[in-house]
Design a protein around this motif. Sequence first.
Motif, PDB file in Angstrom:
ATOM      1  N   GLY A  26      46.864 111.201  47.950  1.00  0.00           N
ATOM      2  CA  GLY A  26      45.969 111.077  49.086  1.00  0.00           C
ATOM      3  C   GLY A  26      45.660 112.355  49.832  1.00  0.00           C
ATOM      4  N   ASP A  27      46.381 113.453  49.526  1.00  0.00           N
ATOM      5  CA  ASP A  27      46.155 114.672  50.310  1.00  0.00           C
ATOM      6  C   ASP A  27      46.132 115.958  49.487  1.00  0.00           C
ATOM      7  OD1 ASP A  27      48.812 114.838  49.616  1.00  0.00           O
ATOM      8  OD2 ASP A  27      49.583 114.854  51.668  1.00  0.00           O
ATOM      9  N   GLN A  28      46.178 115.846  48.160  1.00  0.00           N
ATOM     10  CA  GLN A  28      46.093 117.031  47.313  1.00  0.00           C
ATOM     11  C   GLN A  28      44.840 116.913  46.446  1.00  0.00           C
ATOM     12  OE1 GLN A  28      49.794 118.194  45.316  1.00  0.00           O
ATOM     13  NE2 GLN A  28      50.918 116.818  46.680  1.00  0.00           N
ATOM     14  N   PHE A  29      43.904 117.845  46.626  1.00  0.00           N
ATOM     15  CA  PHE A  29      42.592 117.764  45.999  1.00  0.00           C
ATOM     16  C   PHE A  29      42.449 118.877  44.952  1.00  0.00           C
ATOM     17  CE2 PHE A  29      42.406 115.838  50.107  1.00  0.00           C
ATOM     18  CZ  PHE A  29      41.536 114.765  49.987  1.00  0.00           C
ATOM     19  N   PHE A  30      41.998 118.499  43.761  1.00  0.00           N
ATOM     20  CA  PHE A  30      41.825 119.451  42.674  1.00  0.00           C
ATOM     21  C   PHE A  30      40.420 119.279  42.088  1.00  0.00           C
ATOM     22  CE2 PHE A  30      46.259 118.269  43.009  1.00  0.00           C
ATOM     23  CZ  PHE A  30      46.931 119.486  42.981  1.00  0.00           C
ATOM     24  N   ASP A  31      39.595 120.307  42.220  1.00  0.00           N
ATOM     25  CA  ASP A  31      38.256 120.292  41.640  1.00  0.00           C
ATOM     26  C   ASP A  31      38.311 120.913  40.247  1.00  0.00           C
ATOM     27  OD1 ASP A  31      37.462 119.227  43.995  1.00  0.00           O
ATOM     28  OD2 ASP A  31      36.140 120.867  44.601  1.00  0.00           O
ATOM     29  N   ASP A  76      48.877 101.382  50.113  1.00  0.00           N
ATOM     30  CA  ASP A  76      48.454 101.146  51.483  1.00  0.00           C
ATOM     31  C   ASP A  76      47.607 102.289  52.013  1.00  0.00           C
ATOM     32  OD1 ASP A  76      50.375 103.062  51.605  1.00  0.00           O
ATOM     33  OD2 ASP A  76      51.649 102.030  53.063  1.00  0.00           O
ATOM     34  N   ILE A  77      47.019 103.094  51.127  1.00  0.00           N
ATOM     35  CA  ILE A  77      46.142 104.180  51.547  1.00  0.00           C
ATOM     36  C   ILE A  77      44.893 103.589  52.187  1.00  0.00           C
ATOM     37  CG2 ILE A  77      44.708 106.096  50.744  1.00  0.00           C
ATOM     38  CD1 ILE A  77      46.750 106.618  48.583  1.00  0.00           C
ATOM     39  N   ARG A  78      44.487 104.169  53.319  1.00  0.00           N
ATOM     40  CA  ARG A  78      43.294 103.698  54.018  1.00  0.00           C
ATOM     41  C   ARG A  78      42.294 104.838  54.147  1.00  0.00           C
ATOM     42  NH1 ARG A  78      45.830  99.680  58.727  1.00  0.00           N
ATOM     43  NH2 ARG A  78      46.867  98.276  57.250  1.00  0.00           N
TER      44      ARG A  78
END
Length: 274
Positions: free
Chosen positions: A233-238, A3-5
């Motif tokens: 949805g809220d942890q970003f790894f480049d 249900d991620i928007r």
Amino acid sequence: MDDIRFKITEAARMAGVSASTLRLWESQGLIEPLRSATGQRLFDQTLMDRLKTIGWLRTEKGLNPAAIREVLKDEGETAAPMETQTAPDEGDAALAIGPKIRHLRRQAGRTLQSVADETGIALSLLSSFERISQGLSLPALHALAACFGTTLAVLSGQEGGDHRQSLVRAGQWTAWPATASGVSIQPLAEGRHQMECHRFVLAPGASSEGAYLHDGEEFLHVLQGRMQIVLDGDQFFDLTAGDSFYFESTRFHAWRNLHEAETVLIWINTPATF
């Protein structure tokens, strides 16, 4: 389905178009974004799948908005008797995934509507995918495979061969039938194993077009380029060339190519649930 928007800027980036293009598609009646309490446009996974189909019909088929609306019209269908169907071989890699899904659905006596309801995929997108094998994101494809008790690897023909050993020479990689724009998935081992080993080649801007999850664990190693993994949805790894990353597949995960050229990586799933 999750249900991620996504906000319009995020949805546009993942779809490979501009935010103004999404507003134009809305004015043309091609999409109808959700709205937040403050009136912001929001895009759920069903809408992300629809964006994918619209983009493909627009760029690959050259259809105008009126023609695209016709393709996207909901199509009801009842299950066809199996005695009138020719059963495709799931292991036949030459056969597109769409017809395999249609065969599995009819074999199970399911209608398009019932599968759409279970997976959260728009009816029109599901109907279109069965015909042209294009327009669904990886999250949607995962949901379809799970619906019929199989995996994308099986649907793509990654089975057979000697289970005890598998040799794939450099440069002799085969590729799964293409279903997503700019994403090439190349098996590095043939047969059914406890691990699924793939070489991913991502074109500039290519992405998973949404988040998905499944059983298992995953490991990836970037060979060239730069990409981003998003967990929950809220942890970003480049990640850049030489970086490795491990995570549990039961977490919602999404990814995209951040490089101006191709990004190439090794991606391993265990057990075979991809």
